[in-house]
Design a protein around this motif. Structure first.
Motif, PDB file in Angstrom:
ATOM      1  N   PHE A   1       4.640  15.829  -6.092  1.00 42.53           N
ATOM      2  CA  PHE A   1       5.848  15.032  -5.951  1.00 42.53           C
ATOM      3  C   PHE A   1       5.791  13.999  -4.842  1.00 42.53           C
ATOM      4  CE2 PHE A   1       7.558  18.770  -8.190  1.00 42.53           C
ATOM      5  CZ  PHE A   1       8.059  18.111  -9.291  1.00 42.53           C
ATOM      6  N   THR A   2       4.620  13.763  -4.262  1.00 40.02           N
ATOM      7  CA  THR A   2       4.508  12.674  -3.304  1.00 40.02           C
ATOM      8  C   THR A   2       4.311  11.378  -4.071  1.00 40.02           C
ATOM      9  OG1 THR A   2       2.166  13.154  -3.092  1.00 40.02           O
ATOM     10  CG2 THR A   2       3.615  14.012  -1.370  1.00 40.02           C
ATOM     11  N   ILE A   3       4.952  10.324  -3.604  1.00 31.83           N
ATOM     12  CA  ILE A   3       4.885   9.027  -4.273  1.00 31.83           C
ATOM     13  C   ILE A   3       4.002   8.117  -3.424  1.00 31.83           C
ATOM     14  CG2 ILE A   3       6.201   7.029  -5.036  1.00 31.83           C
ATOM     15  CD1 ILE A   3       8.608   8.942  -5.323  1.00 31.83           C
ATOM     16  N   TYR A   4       2.905   7.710  -4.002  1.00 30.91           N
ATOM     17  CA  TYR A   4       1.986   6.833  -3.308  1.00 30.91           C
ATOM     18  C   TYR A   4       2.225   5.402  -3.759  1.00 30.91           C
ATOM     19  CZ  TYR A   4      -0.440  11.085  -2.044  1.00 30.91           C
ATOM     20  OH  TYR A   4      -0.745  12.306  -1.548  1.00 30.91           O
ATOM     21  N   GLN A   5       2.329   4.496  -2.809  1.00 29.08           N
ATOM     22  CA  GLN A   5       2.511   3.087  -3.120  1.00 29.08           C
ATOM     23  C   GLN A   5       1.134   2.440  -3.291  1.00 29.08           C
ATOM     24  OE1 GLN A   5       5.422   1.696  -3.641  1.00 29.08           O
ATOM     25  NE2 GLN A   5       6.527   3.563  -3.128  1.00 29.08           N
ATOM     26  N   PRO A   6       0.889   1.784  -4.419  1.00 28.22           N
ATOM     27  CA  PRO A   6      -0.412   1.124  -4.592  1.00 28.22           C
ATOM     28  C   PRO A   6      -0.533  -0.065  -3.634  1.00 28.22           C
ATOM     29  CG  PRO A   6       1.052   0.612  -6.406  1.00 28.22           C
ATOM     30  CD  PRO A   6       1.741   1.653  -5.584  1.00 28.22           C
ATOM     31  N   ILE A   7      -1.714  -0.234  -3.100  1.00 27.33           N
ATOM     32  CA  ILE A   7      -1.963  -1.321  -2.158  1.00 27.33           C
ATOM     33  C   ILE A   7      -2.369  -2.560  -2.941  1.00 27.33           C
ATOM     34  CG2 ILE A   7      -3.389  -2.096  -0.246  1.00 27.33           C
ATOM     35  CD1 ILE A   7      -3.678   0.820   0.562  1.00 27.33           C
ATOM     36  N   THR A   8      -1.627  -3.618  -2.762  1.00 23.90           N
ATOM     37  CA  THR A   8      -1.977  -4.875  -3.424  1.00 23.90           C
ATOM     38  C   THR A   8      -2.867  -5.690  -2.507  1.00 23.90           C
ATOM     39  OG1 THR A   8      -0.008  -5.959  -2.555  1.00 23.90           O
ATOM     40  CG2 THR A   8       0.205  -4.874  -4.698  1.00 23.90           C
ATOM     41  N   SER A   9      -3.435  -6.742  -3.028  1.00 23.99           N
ATOM     42  CA  SER A   9      -4.359  -7.546  -2.231  1.00 23.99           C
ATOM     43  C   SER A   9      -3.645  -8.278  -1.102  1.00 23.99           C
ATOM     44  CB  SER A   9      -5.095  -8.539  -3.128  1.00 23.99           C
ATOM     45  OG  SER A   9      -4.154  -9.420  -3.714  1.00 23.99           O
ATOM     46  N   THR A  10      -2.392  -8.670  -1.295  1.00 22.32           N
ATOM     47  CA  THR A  10      -1.671  -9.355  -0.216  1.00 22.32           C
ATOM     48  C   THR A  10      -1.336  -8.386   0.906  1.00 22.32           C
ATOM     49  OG1 THR A  10       0.429  -8.979  -1.341  1.00 22.32           O
ATOM     50  CG2 THR A  10      -0.671 -11.072  -1.760  1.00 22.32           C
ATOM     51  N   GLN A  11      -1.060  -7.121   0.580  1.00 23.49           N
ATOM     52  CA  GLN A  11      -0.792  -6.140   1.626  1.00 23.49           C
ATOM     53  C   GLN A  11      -2.054  -5.813   2.410  1.00 23.49           C
ATOM     54  OE1 GLN A  11       0.874  -2.796  -0.426  1.00 23.49           O
ATOM     55  NE2 GLN A  11       2.967  -3.571  -0.298  1.00 23.49           N
ATOM     56  N   GLU A  12      -3.194  -5.817   1.753  1.00 28.00           N
ATOM     57  CA  GLU A  12      -4.447  -5.526   2.455  1.00 28.00           C
ATOM     58  C   GLU A  12      -4.761  -6.617   3.472  1.00 28.00           C
ATOM     59  OE1 GLU A  12      -7.622  -4.959  -0.235  1.00 28.00           O
ATOM     60  OE2 GLU A  12      -6.786  -3.145  -1.109  1.00 28.00           O
TER      61      GLU A  12
END
Length: 54
Positions: free
Chosen positions: A30-41
């Protein structure tokens, strides 16, 4: 001082073990992981160039 019966120790061990396993399963699924986008990296990890002078 009263002593606990072995059956009571077995019950406590099974209760705490099942609670630990249940908590681990709930935490894993039940943990929700946020995908890392290229702009966030690019914004979160600045590139630092290190010039080593030996």
């Amino acid at each position: 001082m009263p002593q606990m019966a072995p059956m009571s120790w077995l019950f406590l061990f099974s209760m705490f073990s099942s609670a630990l396993i249940l908590f681990s399963i709930i935490n894993y699924f039940f943990t929700i992981y946020q995908p890392i986008t290229s702009t966030q990296e690019e914004n979160s990890l600045p590139q630092v160039s290190l010039n080593w002078k030996w």
